[in-house]
Enzyme design. Structure first.
Site, PDB file in Angstrom:
ATOM      1  N   GLU A  46       0.699  -1.207  -0.036  1.00 43.17           N
ATOM      2  CA  GLU A  46      -0.028   0.062  -0.011  1.00 43.17           C
ATOM      3  C   GLU A  46       0.864   1.177  -0.071  1.00 43.17           C
ATOM      4  OE1 GLU A  46      -3.373   1.912   2.595  1.00 43.17           O
ATOM      5  OE2 GLU A  46      -2.560   0.192   3.416  1.00 43.17           O
ATOM      6  N   LYS A 116      -8.937   2.976  -2.267  1.00 41.66           N
ATOM      7  CA  LYS A 116      -9.582   2.507  -1.365  1.00 41.66           C
ATOM      8  C   LYS A 116     -10.880   2.876  -0.909  1.00 41.66           C
ATOM      9  CE  LYS A 116      -7.329   1.507   3.109  1.00 41.66           C
ATOM     10  NZ  LYS A 116      -6.084   1.918   3.864  1.00 41.66           N
ATOM     11  N   CYS A 152      -5.863  -2.912   1.750  1.00 37.53           N
ATOM     12  CA  CYS A 152      -5.674  -2.999   3.064  1.00 37.53           C
ATOM     13  C   CYS A 152      -6.910  -3.091   3.990  1.00 37.53           C
ATOM     14  CB  CYS A 152      -4.664  -1.935   3.615  1.00 37.53           C
ATOM     15  SG  CYS A 152      -4.106  -2.352   5.339  1.00 37.53           S
ATOM     16  N   LEU A 294      24.721   4.464  29.987  1.00 33.30           N
ATOM     17  CA  LEU A 294      24.614   3.157  30.442  1.00 33.30           C
ATOM     18  C   LEU A 294      25.120   2.872  31.817  1.00 33.30           C
ATOM     19  CD1 LEU A 294      24.489   0.153  29.013  1.00 33.30           C
ATOM     20  CD2 LEU A 294      27.047   0.031  28.914  1.00 33.30           C
ATOM     21  N   GLY A 296      24.182   0.420  34.281  1.00 34.12           N
ATOM     22  CA  GLY A 296      24.370  -0.658  34.977  1.00 34.12           C
ATOM     23  C   GLY A 296      23.066  -1.277  35.346  1.00 34.12           C
ATOM     24  N   GLY A 297      21.991  -0.597  34.905  1.00 35.65           N
ATOM     25  CA  GLY A 297      20.604  -1.140  34.933  1.00 35.65           C
ATOM     26  C   GLY A 297      20.177  -1.875  33.876  1.00 35.65           C
ATOM     27  N   ILE A 298      19.024  -2.485  34.040  1.00 39.56           N
ATOM     28  CA  ILE A 298      18.529  -3.215  32.808  1.00 39.56           C
ATOM     29  C   ILE A 298      18.010  -2.739  31.636  1.00 39.56           C
ATOM     30  CG2 ILE A 298      16.033  -3.707  33.783  1.00 39.56           C
ATOM     31  CD1 ILE A 298      16.522  -6.804  33.016  1.00 39.56           C
ATOM     32  N   GLU A 405       7.387   2.779  33.802  1.00 43.22           N
ATOM     33  CA  GLU A 405       7.943   4.024  34.311  1.00 43.22           C
ATOM     34  C   GLU A 405       7.275   5.008  33.819  1.00 43.22           C
ATOM     35  OE1 GLU A 405      12.250   2.144  35.663  1.00 43.22           O
ATOM     36  OE2 GLU A 405      12.106   3.283  34.020  1.00 43.22           O
ATOM     37  N   LYS A 524       3.970  14.556  30.946  1.00 43.74           N
ATOM     38  CA  LYS A 524       5.238  14.267  30.536  1.00 43.74           C
ATOM     39  C   LYS A 524       5.422  13.376  29.225  1.00 43.74           C
ATOM     40  CE  LYS A 524       7.347  13.846  35.438  1.00 43.74           C
ATOM     41  NZ  LYS A 524       8.087  12.783  36.249  1.00 43.74           N
TER      42      LYS A 524
END
Length: 555
Positions: A46, A116, A152, A294, A296-298, A405, A524
């Site tokens: 499309e 369409k 579509c 970076l 050190g957290g996931i 978060e 936010k």
């Protein structure tokens, strides 16, 4: 003349919105490859010439004209006696309105235009804003084959396909721009099954590939015979040109040689979607690479792994930004992750800028107690440094906050929310943990990162913390993530009432608190960078809540 056989090429391409010349070249090269394999017809996705979704670009006459000119140039090339083309493009109708069109190009001409009919106006789609709806279509004739060209959304309801079957279509070729989210492939299959049952016609489903802002198009093009059996299946998350031979068998058409690719399971599909979305955003917008903090957290570790899988280690730059609360464990884990991924790793301590801010604000803050204000100065100092590195060297800052978060506002504006793109924006924290462990055990083909443990095991098993004060953990401010994520999925994905969520075993006061945090963090999220859509309702076009909002479910 009625044809008894034809060879079809399904071109699963990765166009770029607005790059009309580049997109036309993708189609041109696909046609050349299809011609070398003896194809009679090439089906593309499309709006392939415009790229999908073009959004308000369609309101610019110069853009529509450029797409139409590209289509007409491709049409002239079909005078060479090679394959015909079905391409998607915005198209001006005789009434001067713009339509989302599928064009049949053959024998040097635009032989047919089909517009369409059913314009989607929900979730991420807003086509009624820019396109006019076409009439119910009839089939087009291609070298003795009567082909229906629903576009579509036209197959998600029954009117268009019913009209095509009643007006003599022999099979349905469907250009699609269907974005990925979890279990989307199964949903598409069920829709196609419904249309095949309704019409007793074979259906060929060609889907777009590639990342476009927050959306990822996963390809996965396929076809069903009239008896609902699978004719062929192209891969997901890969460009592909599928060649299949079709022969007339009584009142229907049969695919003689369709190949069936393996489709990834849910974990692999989610990972590939995040990687493709990030990689295409970086590459299509011309960034030389990415830079990220970076910690050190996931969250930052999984983002670094996705970035290496998408771009290669040489285009990923990680920076550790330690302060007095950063543990030796985190420093060790961050260094270990960078080493496992093979990326550049630098350390820039933030004590001086943070303490400089503190001194500058000393008189203004005199007589007050330390609180989250001072904690956020750490995050904002890190954000300023990362943006400075980005400005100096051109790499895009990658944001690393997860959906849990971002739902409850556990993120700092102009701090850890700084950046251009976030590959895990639509992954809940529990999904982040799960996919991190999955990636350590799996490396699908086509990714640029290494195999083996790319995220140190300690990052996955240790207690999560933002390390903005002594002995801080995420659970000081939030409930356990398995509890939080279940409540959030109820509120965000399913719009469930507080009463119904409470019946799942959750504390009513906690539900009220999470609902309140969800609503007050809307401002936010409006300022957050884009990120890959994975769930059915991401924080973007799917969910459009007001910032100013006093509603709370207290029934």
């Amino acid at each position: 003349m009625i044809a008894d056989r034809f060879r079809l090429a399904v071109a699963q391409l990765n166009p770029t919105v607005g790059d009309v010349a580049g997109n036309a070249d993708l189609v041109r090269k696909a046609r050349e490859e299809a011609a070398a394999q003896g194809a009679d017809l090439v089906l593309t996705s499309e709006l392939v010439l415009a790229g999908y979704l073009p959004e308000d670009l369609v309101l610019k006459p110069a853009f529509v004209r450029r797409c139409m000119d590209a289509a007409e140039a491709l049409a002239k090339e079909t005078a060479d006696g090679g394959p015909g083309l079905i391409v998607g493009s915005p198209w001006y109708g005789e009434d001067g309105r713009v339509y989302n069109a599928a064009l049949l190009l053959d024998q040097g001409e635009v032989r047919a235009v089909r517009s369409k009919y059913d314009l989607p106006n929900y979730s991420v789609f807003d086509e009624k804003r820019v396109f006019a709806a076409g009439p119910l279509p009839g089939p087009v004739d291609f070298r003795g084959v009567r082909i229906g060209l629903p576009i579509c959304e036209d197959i998600w309801n029954d009117e268009v396909c019913e009209c095509l079957e009643e007006t003599g279509a022999e099979l349905l070729l469907v250009p699609n721009g269907s974005p990925y989210w979890e279990n989307r492939a199964e949903e598409r299959l069920q829709v196609v099954v419904s249309r095949v049952v309704q019409t007793s016609l074979p259906l060929i489903y060609c889907n777009q590939l590639g990342g476009q802002d927050e959306l990822v198009f996963d390809g996965g093009s396929f076809a069903l015979h009239a008896d609902r059996s699978l004719a062929f299946q192209l891969p997901q998350f890969e460009t592909a040109l599928g060649i299949s031979d079709w022969r007339r068998d009584g009142d229907t058409w049969i695919c003689e040689n369709g190949e069936v690719a393996r489709l990834p399971d849910l974990d692999e599909a989610n990972w590939r979607a995040c990687v493709m979305g990030l990689g295409d955003y970086v590459n299509k917008n011309g960034f030389p690479g990415v830079v990220l903090g970076l910690s050190g957290g996931i969250d930052s570790a999984i983002c670094a792994a996705m970035a290496v899988d998408a771009l290669g280690a040489d285009r990923v730059h990680a920076i550790m930004l330690p302060y007095r609360y950063t543990s030796e464990e985190s420093i060790k884990d961050a260094a270990g992750c960078a080493k496992a991924l093979g990326i550049r790793y630098d350390t820039v301590p933030i004590a001086e800028p943070v303490e400089g801010f503190t001194r500058a604000l000393g008189d203004l803050f005199a007589g007050t107690n330390e609180d989250t204000t001072e904690e956020n100065l750490q995050s904002r100092a890190r954000g300023v440094i990362l943006m400075a590195v980005s400005n100096k060297f051109g790499k895009m800052v990658m944001t690393t906050g997860n959906k849990s978060e971002m739902s409850v506002g556990y993120a700092t504006l102009y701090g850890d929310m700084n950046g251009g793109y976030n590959p895990i924006k639509d992954l809940y924290k529990t999904q982040v943990y799960h996919l991190s462990a999955w990636r350590n055990a799996n490396r699908p083909d086509g990714l640029l990162g290494p195999g083996g443990e790319v995220i140190p095991a300690n990052i996955i098993t240790k207690v999560p913390t933002a390390e903005l004060r002594e002995n801080q953990t995420d659970q000081d401010s939030l409930p356990p993530y398995d509890v939080l994520d279940d409540i959030l999925e109820c509120l965000v994905e399913d719009e469930m009432s507080v009463n119904d969520i409470e019946k799942r075993g959750h504390d009513r006061a906690l539900i009220h608190r999470i609902e309140h945090l969800l609503y007050i963090a809307e401002y936010k999220r409006r300022q957050a960078p884009p990120g890959v859509k994975i769930t059915e309702r991401n924080f973007g076009k799917d969910r459009r809540y007001p910032i100013t909002n006093r509603f709370r479910d207290r029934s």
